[in-house]
Write a protein that holds these residues in place. Structure first.
Motif, PDB file in Angstrom:
ATOM      1  N   ARG A  54     -19.716   7.725 -20.198  1.00 59.62           N
ATOM      2  CA  ARG A  54     -18.624   6.740 -20.199  1.00 59.62           C
ATOM      3  C   ARG A  54     -17.420   7.246 -19.406  1.00 59.62           C
ATOM      4  N   SER A  94     -16.077   5.612 -15.938  1.00 57.20           N
ATOM      5  CA  SER A  94     -14.661   5.212 -15.860  1.00 57.20           C
ATOM      6  C   SER A  94     -13.966   5.862 -14.671  1.00 57.20           C
ATOM      7  N   LEU A 136      -8.061   4.697 -18.797  1.00 59.18           N
ATOM      8  CA  LEU A 136      -8.790   5.904 -19.175  1.00 59.18           C
ATOM      9  C   LEU A 136      -8.612   6.227 -20.659  1.00 59.18           C
ATOM     10  N   THR A 166     -10.509   3.754 -22.797  1.00 62.84           N
ATOM     11  CA  THR A 166     -11.947   4.009 -22.750  1.00 62.84           C
ATOM     12  C   THR A 166     -12.335   5.123 -23.713  1.00 62.84           C
TER      13      THR A 166
END
Length: 182
Positions: free
Chosen positions: A30, A34, A67, A70
């Motif tokens: 992930r 990102s 960020l 996320t």
């Protein structure tokens, strides 16, 4: 969503090593995705900021917000997979109330978009710290590893589920949102 699907199964079978590996691999994937998205966005930042007339300063704040959100969302998925729904909903309520109050306070004190973005980033950082503190306090990352219950980590199974899930949700969002515009 791979965490929501497979982490409870692995922990119920006491495959703690695989459960932790699933969390680490999905977290790393992930973060990498990102960062790739942010790099692509950085590549086209000039066109984006000039087309939408957004100052570069705000775009940098949006990068940090993306960020941090996320990473926070990843911890939320872990807690949801551990059946901590009450805690996840409490944090969502806390986030909403704190964000609303901070935006109101910022707008009364200083009427700038950058201050609103900084308020949003600070609320997301507080939520992220809370999630990390909770998982570290409850020793999730130090679950025992039983060597006799350890089996191989089945990447193909997780990638197959994650790939089909990603394609179906992405396709659904494109058809749902974009088809209404035309």
């Amino acid at each position: 969503k791979i965490i929501d699907r497979y982490l409870p199964e692995l922990l119920s079978k006491e495959y703690y090593v695989q459960g932790k590996k699933l969390v680490y691999v999905s977290f790393l994937a992930r973060i990498c995705i990102s960062i790739i998205i942010l790099c692509l966005f950085l590549f086209w930042m000039e066109e984006f900021s000039s087309n939408f007339k957004i100052p570069r300063e705000y775009i940098i704040y949006m990068f940090f917000l993306f960020l941090i959100s996320t990473i926070s969302e990843q911890f939320q998925y872990i807690l949801s997979a551990l059946y901590k729904y009450g805690l996840v909903q409490f944090v969502a309520l806390f986030r909403s109330i704190t964000l609303a109050l901070s935006i109101i306070a910022v707008l009364k004190i200083e009427y700038k978009i950058s201050a609103v973005l900084l308020a949003h980033i600070s609320v997301q950082v507080m939520v992220l710290i809370f999630f990390m503190f909770y998982l570290l306090r409850n020793n999730f990352f130090s679950l025992p590893g039983n060597d006799d219950k350890t089996t191989s980590f089945d990447y193909r199974r997780y990638l197959r589920y994650g790939g089909f899930y990603f394609l179906s949700t992405t396709g659904g969002k494109v058809l749902d949102l974009k088809s209404d515009l035309y």
